[in-house]
Design an enzyme around this catalytic site. Structure first.
Site, PDB file in Angstrom:
ATOM      1  N   PHE A 119       0.866  -1.179   0.000  1.00 58.39           N
ATOM      2  CA  PHE A 119       0.000   0.000   0.000  1.00 58.39           C
ATOM      3  C   PHE A 119       0.907   1.235   0.000  1.00 58.39           C
ATOM      4  CE2 PHE A 119      -2.886   3.165   1.646  1.00 58.39           C
ATOM      5  CZ  PHE A 119      -4.116   2.802   1.116  1.00 58.39           C
ATOM      6  N   ASP A 191       1.451  -4.726   8.547  1.00 49.68           N
ATOM      7  CA  ASP A 191       0.289  -3.869   8.348  1.00 49.68           C
ATOM      8  C   ASP A 191      -0.930  -4.796   8.243  1.00 49.68           C
ATOM      9  OD1 ASP A 191      -1.776  -2.293   7.320  1.00 49.68           O
ATOM     10  OD2 ASP A 191      -0.411  -1.030   6.148  1.00 49.68           O
ATOM     11  N   TYR A 216     -11.293   1.566  10.565  1.00 49.43           N
ATOM     12  CA  TYR A 216     -12.487   1.813   9.733  1.00 49.43           C
ATOM     13  C   TYR A 216     -12.774   0.747   8.689  1.00 49.43           C
ATOM     14  CZ  TYR A 216      -8.962   3.933   6.602  1.00 49.43           C
ATOM     15  OH  TYR A 216      -7.867   4.166   5.811  1.00 49.43           O
ATOM     16  N   LYS A 217     -11.908  -0.256   8.554  1.00 49.70           N
ATOM     17  CA  LYS A 217     -12.190  -1.315   7.583  1.00 49.70           C
ATOM     18  C   LYS A 217     -13.002  -2.430   8.274  1.00 49.70           C
ATOM     19  CE  LYS A 217      -8.496   0.100   4.556  1.00 49.70           C
ATOM     20  NZ  LYS A 217      -7.050   0.210   4.448  1.00 49.70           N
ATOM     21  N   ARG A 366     -12.791  -5.170  -6.637  1.00 48.45           N
ATOM     22  CA  ARG A 366     -12.631  -5.826  -5.329  1.00 48.45           C
ATOM     23  C   ARG A 366     -13.988  -6.089  -4.685  1.00 48.45           C
ATOM     24  NH1 ARG A 366      -8.657  -2.575  -1.439  1.00 48.45           N
ATOM     25  NH2 ARG A 366     -10.400  -1.102  -1.496  1.00 48.45           N
TER      26      ARG A 366
HETATM   27  C1  LIG Z   1      -6.302   1.373   4.206  1.00 50.02           C
HETATM   28  C2  LIG Z   1      -4.877   1.118   4.364  1.00 50.02           C
HETATM   29  C3  LIG Z   1      -4.046   2.042   5.017  1.00 50.02           C
HETATM   30  C4  LIG Z   1      -4.612   3.357   5.473  1.00 50.02           C
HETATM   31  O1  LIG Z   1      -3.710   4.126   6.177  1.00 50.02           O
HETATM   32  P1  LIG Z   1      -4.190   5.406   6.991  1.00 50.02           P
HETATM   33  O2  LIG Z   1      -2.948   6.119   7.294  1.00 50.02           O
HETATM   34  O3  LIG Z   1      -4.879   4.903   8.221  1.00 50.02           O
HETATM   35  O4  LIG Z   1      -5.122   6.186   6.120  1.00 50.02           O
HETATM   36  C5  LIG Z   1      -2.726   1.695   5.216  1.00 50.02           C
HETATM   37  N1  LIG Z   1      -2.221   0.513   4.770  1.00 50.02           N
HETATM   38  C6  LIG Z   1      -3.006  -0.377   4.130  1.00 50.02           C
HETATM   39  C7  LIG Z   1      -2.431  -1.673   3.678  1.00 50.02           C
HETATM   40  C8  LIG Z   1      -4.337  -0.091   3.879  1.00 50.02           C
HETATM   41  O5  LIG Z   1      -5.095  -0.950   3.221  1.00 50.02           O
END
Ligand SMILES: *Cc1c(COP(=O)(O)O)cnc(C)c1O
Length: 407
Positions: A119, A191, A216-217, A366
């Site tokens: 990500f 992560d 939030y996921k 997805r």
């Molecule tokens: C959604 C997501 C994030 C989001 O990071 P924020 O800093 O909380 O916005 C980070 N890493 C992954 C793999 C994600 O899917």
């Protein structure tokens, strides 16, 4: 035609969630839905605590303890003892703290290894840290998934990986990779954005060093919900993080001029916690109390399998649509991803029919399989709709082609 499998009544709790009537929600991997408990907790802060008790609420409603309290509610979902998890900030900010802390622990080394297709925020934060500390103190090495193991050696300080790939839904073996990294003296930072609340985790047992994840996921904490971080007991006492704000101080309300970190995981905190967001997450987490993550996993797998069985025919006859998630269930998270040259338009056409999915550039469709609020019948309907849309080409309609700012 396969029969529709039965839903597990211990897992499916649709009536606890506040989903619009007729909506099939398959995007809990991006933003979990609202729930009665989350809504109630937020209303309570707004209408009773803040309104009636004003600043006293920091004490009488224990607002000040929310990061720790919410952290200990998340801990069992991660297979962690409560004192090692705290809710705060965003994943990005928490990555900055933990990468810095890890470099301090492994201070003879400077390399952070991560995956090229990780990500982007994970990579951006490591790049920013490298810029700040200088290349002689911190250097990011980006490798392909199949090169991860070969990249581990005694010059690497930290291996930073995402457990479930946000594009493909591929899940890595956390236990095996962590063990391998440790053989080279490499610290591992996972992560868990697409794992926490979706798949069983055993952070303590797998000897994970650090982890971050999203509120939030799959945890359904609401938009902009606090993230969380995990620090293994063996690192906690010596952990030094650079965002030395007052909330991480041993005694914030002594207002001392010198920073001195709290003893426990509270030292990871920086500034004032966003209480409304904390209330929403706190309430949402009630859904996970006493929940067996193995059962959640089994139901999610069953939903994916039923979906795949229903779309098999078009996967075989329509070469444009390809499953990009590994077929081996052990290597899947809780989402399925497909590629198609018109994925964006297909996603829009599904959304138009109240089947909420999403798109990730360049060509990924997805779908999230969250058994707390998704039934087999809904998944079957979604699969049949996808089948029709792909076969009749209705996604080619002009109204499905315009890209929004957030996809
Ligand atoms: C959604 C997501 C994030 C989001 O990071 P924020 O800093 O909380 O916005 C980070 N890493 C992954 C793999 C994600 O899917």
């Amino acid at each position: 035609m396969t029969n529709t499998p039965l839903d597990d009544p211990n897992i499916l709790r649709r009536s606890d969630f506040l989903l619009p009537k007729g909506t099939i929600y398959m995007d809990g991997n991006s933003l979990g839905p609202s729930s009665l408990a989350s809504n109630k907790a937020t209303q309570d802060v707004l209408n009773n605590q803040w309104e009636q008790d004003l600043i006293k609420s920091w004490n009488v409603h224990s607002w000040i303890d929310l990061p720790k309290k919410v952290g200990s509610k998340i801990a069992p979902i991660l297979g962690a003892a409560p004192d090692q998890v705290i809710a705060c900030d965003s994943i990005s900010v928490n990555l900055f703290k933990l990468l810095s802390a890890g470099l301090k622990i492994n201070d003879e080394r400077k390399i952070i290894v991560s995956e090229q297709k990780n990500f982007p925020t994970d990579l951006y934060i490591a790049q920013g840290l490298s810029e700040l500390l200088g290349k002689d103190k911190c250097e990011l090495k980006q490798v392909e998934k199949h090169e991860i193991e070969d990249a581990l050696n005694d010059e690497v300080a930290i291996l930073m990986l995402t457990h479930v790939d946000f594009r493909t839904g591929e899940m890595l073996s956390m236990e095996r990779i962590t063990k391998l990294a440790h053989q080279h003296g490499v610290l591992v930072l996972w992560d868990l954005a697409h794992s926490a609340g979706a798949v069983p985790l055993e952070l303590d047992r797998w000897n994970v060093d650090f982890a971050v994840g999203c509120g939030y996921k799959y945890l359904n904490g609401g938009p902009g919900s606090p993230a969380f971080m995990y620090v293994s007991k063996r690192h906690l006492r010596h952990l030094k993080q650079p965002l030395t704000g007052w909330m991480g101080h041993a005694s914030p309300f002594s207002f001392e001029p010198e920073y001195s970190p709290a003893e426990g995981i509270e030292k990871a905190l920086c500034g004032t916690p966003p209480i409304l967001s904390f209330a929403a997450l706190d309430g949402a987490l009630n859904a996970f109390e006493g929940l067996d993550m193995m059962q959640v996993r089994a139901q999610s797998n069953s939903l994916k399998l039923h979906f795949l069985a229903t779309v098999t025919e078009i996967l075989q006859t329509n070469p444009d649509l390809k499953l990009v998630t590994p077929e081996d269930e052990e290597r899947q998270g809780s989402q399925l991803s497909f590629s198609h040259p018109h994925s964006y338009a297909i996603a829009q056409a599904l959304i138009d029919k109240q089947i909420i999915v999403d798109f990730r550039a360049p060509d990924i469709l997805r779908l999230g399989f969250t058994p707390l609020y998704l039934s087999h019948a809904e998944v079957e309907k979604a699969a049949k709709t996808l089948r029709n849309i792909v076969q009749d080409g209705s996604y080619l309609n002009a109204k499905y082609q315009t890209r929004n700012k957030v996809t």
